[in-house]
Design an enzyme around this catalytic site. Structure first.
Site, PDB file in Angstrom:
ATOM      1  N   ARG A  92       0.850  -1.204   0.000  1.00 37.87           N
ATOM      2  CA  ARG A  92       0.000   0.000   0.000  1.00 37.87           C
ATOM      3  C   ARG A  92       0.887   1.256   0.000  1.00 37.87           C
ATOM      4  NH1 ARG A  92      -3.815   0.440   5.076  1.00 37.87           N
ATOM      5  NH2 ARG A  92      -4.910  -1.290   4.082  1.00 37.87           N
ATOM      6  N   ARG A 161      -1.024   7.095   9.725  1.00 37.30           N
ATOM      7  CA  ARG A 161      -1.204   6.525   8.379  1.00 37.30           C
ATOM      8  C   ARG A 161      -1.279   7.621   7.316  1.00 37.30           C
ATOM      9  NH1 ARG A 161      -3.616   1.361   8.365  1.00 37.30           N
ATOM     10  NH2 ARG A 161      -2.761   0.129  10.069  1.00 37.30           N
ATOM     11  N   LYS A 228      -3.122   1.926  14.976  1.00 36.82           N
ATOM     12  CA  LYS A 228      -3.084   2.863  13.846  1.00 36.82           C
ATOM     13  C   LYS A 228      -3.666   4.220  14.241  1.00 36.82           C
ATOM     14  CE  LYS A 228      -5.781  -0.061  11.625  1.00 36.82           C
ATOM     15  NZ  LYS A 228      -6.678  -0.732  10.665  1.00 36.82           N
ATOM     16  N   LYS A 230      -5.190   7.892  12.325  1.00 35.49           N
ATOM     17  CA  LYS A 230      -5.549   8.469  11.030  1.00 35.49           C
ATOM     18  C   LYS A 230      -5.863   9.958  11.139  1.00 35.49           C
ATOM     19  CE  LYS A 230      -6.980   4.071   9.257  1.00 35.49           C
ATOM     20  NZ  LYS A 230      -8.068   3.209   8.763  1.00 35.49           N
ATOM     21  N   CYS A 453     -15.371  -2.443   0.298  1.00 40.21           N
ATOM     22  CA  CYS A 453     -13.975  -2.740   0.636  1.00 40.21           C
ATOM     23  C   CYS A 453     -13.455  -3.879  -0.230  1.00 40.21           C
ATOM     24  CB  CYS A 453     -13.865  -3.099   2.109  1.00 40.21           C
ATOM     25  SG  CYS A 453     -14.511  -4.743   2.455  1.00 40.21           S
ATOM     26  N   CYS A 459      -8.288 -10.387   1.431  1.00 36.10           N
ATOM     27  CA  CYS A 459      -8.268  -9.926   2.817  1.00 36.10           C
ATOM     28  C   CYS A 459      -8.403 -11.101   3.796  1.00 36.10           C
ATOM     29  CB  CYS A 459      -9.394  -8.925   3.059  1.00 36.10           C
ATOM     30  SG  CYS A 459      -9.396  -8.360   4.768  1.00 36.10           S
ATOM     31  N   CYS A 498     -16.479  -7.471   6.543  1.00 34.41           N
ATOM     32  CA  CYS A 498     -16.362  -7.765   7.980  1.00 34.41           C
ATOM     33  C   CYS A 498     -16.593  -6.459   8.741  1.00 34.41           C
ATOM     34  CB  CYS A 498     -14.994  -8.382   8.297  1.00 34.41           C
ATOM     35  SG  CYS A 498     -13.688  -7.186   8.620  1.00 34.41           S
ATOM     36  N   CYS A 502     -13.650  -0.890   6.650  1.00 33.40           N
ATOM     37  CA  CYS A 502     -12.692  -0.225   5.746  1.00 33.40           C
ATOM     38  C   CYS A 502     -13.355   0.658   4.689  1.00 33.40           C
ATOM     39  CB  CYS A 502     -11.820  -1.269   5.072  1.00 33.40           C
ATOM     40  SG  CYS A 502     -10.845  -2.207   6.260  1.00 33.40           S
TER      41      CYS A 502
HETATM   42 FE1  SRM Z   1      -8.800  -1.242   6.600  1.00 35.63          FE
HETATM   43  C1  SRM Z   1      -7.512  -3.908   8.238  1.00 35.63           C
HETATM   44  C2  SRM Z   1      -8.103  -2.637   3.636  1.00 35.63           C
HETATM   45  C3  SRM Z   1      -9.414   1.734   5.097  1.00 35.63           C
HETATM   46  C4  SRM Z   1     -10.391  -0.147   9.440  1.00 35.63           C
HETATM   47  N1  SRM Z   1      -7.889  -2.954   6.037  1.00 35.63           N
HETATM   48  C5  SRM Z   1      -7.392  -3.914   6.874  1.00 35.63           C
HETATM   49  C6  SRM Z   1      -6.620  -4.979   6.081  1.00 35.63           C
HETATM   50  C7  SRM Z   1      -5.185  -4.574   6.028  1.00 35.63           C
HETATM   51  C8  SRM Z   1      -6.820  -6.440   6.561  1.00 35.63           C
HETATM   52  C9  SRM Z   1      -5.822  -7.025   7.517  1.00 35.63           C
HETATM   53  O1  SRM Z   1      -5.544  -6.417   8.569  1.00 35.63           O
HETATM   54  O2  SRM Z   1      -5.360  -8.136   7.226  1.00 35.63           O
HETATM   55  C10 SRM Z   1      -7.326  -4.822   4.702  1.00 35.63           C
HETATM   56  C11 SRM Z   1      -6.517  -5.242   3.480  1.00 35.63           C
HETATM   57  C12 SRM Z   1      -7.403  -5.979   2.512  1.00 35.63           C
HETATM   58  C13 SRM Z   1      -6.765  -6.309   1.215  1.00 35.63           C
HETATM   59  O3  SRM Z   1      -6.736  -7.510   0.851  1.00 35.63           O
HETATM   60  O4  SRM Z   1      -6.301  -5.423   0.538  1.00 35.63           O
HETATM   61  C14 SRM Z   1      -7.777  -3.378   4.769  1.00 35.63           C
HETATM   62  N2  SRM Z   1      -8.645  -0.553   4.735  1.00 35.63           N
HETATM   63  C15 SRM Z   1      -8.439  -1.312   3.631  1.00 35.63           C
HETATM   64  C16 SRM Z   1      -8.667  -0.519   2.362  1.00 35.63           C
HETATM   65  C17 SRM Z   1      -7.755  -0.918   1.211  1.00 35.63           C
HETATM   66  C18 SRM Z   1     -10.143  -0.685   1.984  1.00 35.63           C
HETATM   67  C19 SRM Z   1     -10.547  -0.254   0.600  1.00 35.63           C
HETATM   68  O5  SRM Z   1     -11.309  -1.022   0.004  1.00 35.63           O
HETATM   69  O6  SRM Z   1     -10.162   0.808   0.137  1.00 35.63           O
HETATM   70  C20 SRM Z   1      -8.456   0.905   2.913  1.00 35.63           C
HETATM   71  C21 SRM Z   1      -7.033   1.359   2.841  1.00 35.63           C
HETATM   72  C22 SRM Z   1      -6.885   2.797   3.273  1.00 35.63           C
HETATM   73  C23 SRM Z   1      -5.508   3.365   3.104  1.00 35.63           C
HETATM   74  O7  SRM Z   1      -5.120   3.647   1.966  1.00 35.63           O
HETATM   75  O8  SRM Z   1      -4.822   3.559   4.103  1.00 35.63           O
HETATM   76  C24 SRM Z   1      -8.858   0.717   4.359  1.00 35.63           C
HETATM   77  N3  SRM Z   1      -9.664   0.533   7.184  1.00 35.63           N
HETATM   78  C25 SRM Z   1      -9.935   1.580   6.370  1.00 35.63           C
HETATM   79  C26 SRM Z   1     -10.850   2.476   7.017  1.00 35.63           C
HETATM   80  C27 SRM Z   1     -11.467   3.738   6.421  1.00 35.63           C
HETATM   81  C28 SRM Z   1     -10.685   4.983   6.692  1.00 35.63           C
HETATM   82  O9  SRM Z   1      -9.640   4.954   7.330  1.00 35.63           O
HETATM   83  O10 SRM Z   1     -11.161   6.025   6.264  1.00 35.63           O
HETATM   84  C29 SRM Z   1     -11.145   1.929   8.259  1.00 35.63           C
HETATM   85  C30 SRM Z   1     -12.177   2.481   9.297  1.00 35.63           C
HETATM   86  C31 SRM Z   1     -11.662   3.683  10.017  1.00 35.63           C
HETATM   87  C32 SRM Z   1     -10.802   3.289  11.170  1.00 35.63           C
HETATM   88  O11 SRM Z   1      -9.607   3.071  10.985  1.00 35.63           O
HETATM   89  O12 SRM Z   1     -11.330   3.152  12.267  1.00 35.63           O
HETATM   90  C33 SRM Z   1     -10.376   0.703   8.357  1.00 35.63           C
HETATM   91  N4  SRM Z   1      -8.887  -1.887   8.518  1.00 35.63           N
HETATM   92  C34 SRM Z   1      -9.645  -1.333   9.504  1.00 35.63           C
HETATM   93  C35 SRM Z   1      -9.576  -2.166  10.681  1.00 35.63           C
HETATM   94  C36 SRM Z   1     -10.290  -1.903  12.038  1.00 35.63           C
HETATM   95  C37 SRM Z   1      -9.452  -1.063  12.934  1.00 35.63           C
HETATM   96  C38 SRM Z   1     -10.040  -0.937  14.317  1.00 35.63           C
HETATM   97  O13 SRM Z   1      -9.821   0.078  14.951  1.00 35.63           O
HETATM   98  O14 SRM Z   1     -10.682  -1.867  14.796  1.00 35.63           O
HETATM   99  C39 SRM Z   1      -8.745  -3.258  10.344  1.00 35.63           C
HETATM  100  C40 SRM Z   1      -8.350  -4.440  11.240  1.00 35.63           C
HETATM  101  C41 SRM Z   1      -7.198  -4.124  12.126  1.00 35.63           C
HETATM  102  O15 SRM Z   1      -6.570  -3.070  12.055  1.00 35.63           O
HETATM  103  O16 SRM Z   1      -6.930  -4.984  12.974  1.00 35.63           O
HETATM  104  C42 SRM Z   1      -8.342  -3.053   8.971  1.00 35.63           C
HETATM  105 FE1  SF4 Z   2     -11.020  -6.810   4.964  1.00 34.56          FE
HETATM  106 FE2  SF4 Z   2     -12.930  -6.306   6.701  1.00 34.56          FE
HETATM  107 FE3  SF4 Z   2     -11.437  -4.315   5.796  1.00 34.56          FE
HETATM  108 FE4  SF4 Z   2     -13.174  -5.452   4.190  1.00 34.56          FE
HETATM  109  S1  SF4 Z   2     -13.660  -4.319   6.071  1.00 34.56           S
HETATM  110  S2  SF4 Z   2     -11.024  -5.000   3.676  1.00 34.56           S
HETATM  111  S3  SF4 Z   2     -13.147  -7.551   4.854  1.00 34.56           S
HETATM  112  S4  SF4 Z   2     -10.716  -5.974   7.031  1.00 34.56           S
END
Ligand code: SRM
Ligand code: SF4
Length: 584
Positions: A92, A161, A228, A230, A453, A459, A498, A502
């Site tokens: 990323r 991030r 993390k 943001k 997402c 994922c 899930c 994201c």
């Molecule tokens: Fe996310 C984890 C994809 C934005 C909350 N996110 C993941 C992972 C890395 C899965 C993993 O941990 O194994 C996903 C990778 C999937 C793949 O196969 O590519 C993933 N997140 C994404 C992206 C690519 C979604 C998308 O379709 O665009 C976004 C990448 C953003 C970037 O460029 O940095 C993405 N993730 C977000 C957002 C939205 C935002 O930030 O505006 C959130 C919700 C806001 C927040 O952070 O609270 C988000 N991602 C999570 C979480 C839950 C964090 C938490 O506090 O509980 C996880 C799981 C974790 O961190 O353990 C996670």
């Molecule tokens: Fe993966 Fe859940 Fe984030 Fe979708 S919302 S990319 S299933 S961690």
């Protein structure tokens, strides 16, 4: 600038080491500032990293993944050709404000072509991901990204991030000021330890094997942040970045400077937003950020540092499900937190200043700027850029960028904005997309901001499909919106595989959140279109073929009882969730 501030100590943070630390805390602590054994592993001939290094490579912008499809069928459909049965990697980018020169875009495109199965995935934080990469190619990939002035460091992991920033829609110079701030933040909050340079770019002058000095990470300290973090930046009154979903959000105000031009003069400061939760664990929840108050522009960096270091010192390091800044806010209260930041930054918030009402800007299609040039916003379903038979989107964008030489900006809605096109470039763009059969029409109101997402097959945390079923889900909802004649105020729909959130489903009007294997989803309602609130789970374990019947009832009630043009989220806020629950 950093390193001189008295608040940049890690004392409170080392106190926290007295509690039982989570496994990741221990891994960070003994990692020698994120080195671990990554360098050794890169030459060990295997296709994977050990468990500790798997955590550490995230800080370098890399995830180890598996193709979760058993056979190479679904993978081919949307995510490119993914290796079967092998470990593979996702990389990323860290791209503040999502801004890239044409050369930088083409570099990502070229890497995707050679190493990433021919697919790019724009993200919800204005960045890009490559999937299906092999371990043996990682170093070359990182070096190619670096060679065009970009990086992946800090794109993932327990650090600040990628910084999101408002889209430069109409050429207003205030956006340039915001983007400059996003870049400054990105540099200011970048890891200082040098592991990235040493491991990926062969820069050994940063090697610290003899003495490991904490001064190397003057803000984060040796164990970085508890989770993390943001940051997002926008103009007050214009929420195109989902400001309230960030740990720290700044909404800029402006006033005329001495030369008569508008200048950013301060910021409304928001803290404690976030999306992740776990089903059936009420102690975890999505949360919309709180407003702390307004600050003058001169206080920006000291306040940002105070909030980040407050998370460093006060965030939960024993339980990663409770480690985000939002839980500090929820546990201690916004007034307590405001006082804490005032103490740390030695300033006071102006809590009397009124926040303007929010609008969400529209950027699709051509927008003529006051300088006579154009921006062009291209809608991209799910942010997936890939060639498919009859729809060569990747080739078309590559050609459009190469021919026009235009800079681009990735949007928080997984789209691309082509920037500052003159008349010739505009014609070039139109004819290129036409030649490739790419539809450049503005999407309708339902599709415009809809998000899903990545989810399966890459994922590791996905419980259900998201990106791959989203086109079908949207087709059903579009049919219903047409039936009930609400397309002009169509609800904001977002879907995830899930509950991690994201695609920010909780701050949408209809959030479809993967709940259980077997394609079961929780349906969140009550979020507002302007992103200022989060929704509540109203329906549980819904199969996607059952969703249209539920939404049919909801839309009928909304149309019958709403004020003219009242949006679904505002309507639900007015009638209350009990009235909505009674429908199902
Ligand atoms: Fe996310 C984890 C994809 C934005 C909350 N996110 C993941 C992972 C890395 C899965 C993993 O941990 O194994 C996903 C990778 C999937 C793949 O196969 O590519 C993933 N997140 C994404 C992206 C690519 C979604 C998308 O379709 O665009 C976004 C990448 C953003 C970037 O460029 O940095 C993405 N993730 C977000 C957002 C939205 C935002 O930030 O505006 C959130 C919700 C806001 C927040 O952070 O609270 C988000 N991602 C999570 C979480 C839950 C964090 C938490 O506090 O509980 C996880 C799981 C974790 O961190 O353990 C996670
Ligand atoms: Fe993966 Fe859940 Fe984030 Fe979708 S919302 S990319 S299933 S961690």
């Amino acid at each position: 600038m950093k390193g001189n501030s008295p608040i940049l100590t890690t004392e409170a943070h080392s106190d926290a080491e007295a509690v039982e630390l989570s496994e990741v805390e221990v891994i960070k602590d003994k990692s020698n500032f994120l080195r671990g054994t990554i360098a050794e592993s890169l030459v060990d001939g295997t296709d994977s990293f050990n468990d500790d290094d798997k955590q550490l490579i995230k800080f370098h912008g890399i995830y180890q993944q598996k193709n979760r499809d058993k056979e190479d069928n679904g993978g081919l459909r949307l995510t490119g050709k993914l290796p079967i049965g092998k470990n593979m990697f996702m990389v990323r980018g860290r791209i503040p404000g999502g801004l890239l020169t044409s050369q930088q875009y083409l570099a990502w495109d070229h890497i995707a072509e050679r190493f990433g199965g021919g697919s790019l995935r724009l993200t919800t934080r204005q960045s890009v991901q490559l999937h299906g990469l092999l371990k043996e190619d990682l170093k070359t990939i990182m070096q190619e990204i670096h060679s065009v002035g970009l990086t992946t460091t800090g794109a993932c992991g327990d650090v600040v991030r990628n910084i999101t920033a408002a889209l430069n829609i109409d050429g207003n110079p205030l956006y340039d000021q915001l983007h400059a701030t996003a870049r400054q933040f990105s540099t200011y909050f970048a890891s200082e330890a040098g592991a990235y340079l040493e491991i990926w770019l062969d820069d050994t002058q940063y090697s610290m094997s003899d003495s490991v000095s904490e001064k190397r990470e003057s803000i984060f300290g040796k164990t970085y942040l508890p989770r993390k973090f943001k940051i997002g930046l926008c103009l007050a009154g214009e929420n195109g970045i989902d400001l309230y979903a960030n740990d720290l959000g700044f909404a800029a105000t402006f006033a005329p400077a001495q030369n008569g031009e508008n200048q950013i003069d301060g910021f409304f400061v928001f803290v404690g937003g976030g999306g992740g939760m776990t089903h059936n664990k009420p102690e975890t929840f999505p949360r919309a950020a709180d407003l702390l108050g307004w600050i003058p522009a001169a206080s920006l960096f000291s306040v940002a540092t105070a909030v980040v270091t407050a998370h460093r010192d006060l965030g939960d390091r024993s339980n990663r499900r409770h480690a985000r800044l939002k839980y500090v806010l929820a546990d201690r209260g916004v007034d307590w937190f405001r006082a804490e930041i005032e103490k740390r930054a030695n300033m006071q918030f102006d809590t009397a200043r009124a926040l303007p009402a929010w609008k969400v800007p529209d950027y699709h299609g051509f927008i003529k700027k006051p300088n006579g040039k154009y921006n062009f916003g291209l809608y991209i379903m799910n942010g997936r850029i890939k060639d498919m038979p009859g729809h060569r989107l990747k080739a078309a964008i590559q050609m459009a960028v190469a021919r026009t030489g235009a800079s681009v900006q990735f949007t928080p809605d997984q789209d691309i904005l082509f920037l500052n096109l003159d008349e010739n470039q505009r014609e070039e763009l139109v004819s290129t997309f036409k030649a490739y059969g790419i539809n450049t029409d503005r999407p309708n109101e339902l599709y415009r901001r809809a998000l899903s997402c990545v989810s399966l097959p890459t994922c590791a945390l996905a419980l259900t499909e998201s990106e791959r079923s989203f086109p079908h889900v949207m087709r059903d909802i579009n049919r219903l919106a047409e039936k009930h004649n609400v397309l002009d105020r169509a609800p904001l729909v977002r879907m995830t595989g899930c509950p991690n959130g994201c695609a920010r489903p909780y701050s949408s009007e209809i959030g479809i959140v993967g709940q259980q294997n077997g394609g079961k989803y929780a349906i969140f309602l009550g979020g507002k279109y302007d992103g200022t609130t989060v929704g509540t789970a109203v329906l549980q374990k819904v199969q996607m073929n059952e969703l249209p019947a539920h939404l049919d009832k909801l839309f009928a009630y909304w149309v019958a009882e709403s004020h003219p043009q009242e949006r679904l989220g505002d309507f639900i806020a007015r009638v209350g969730l009990d009235a909505i629950r009674a429908l199902f």
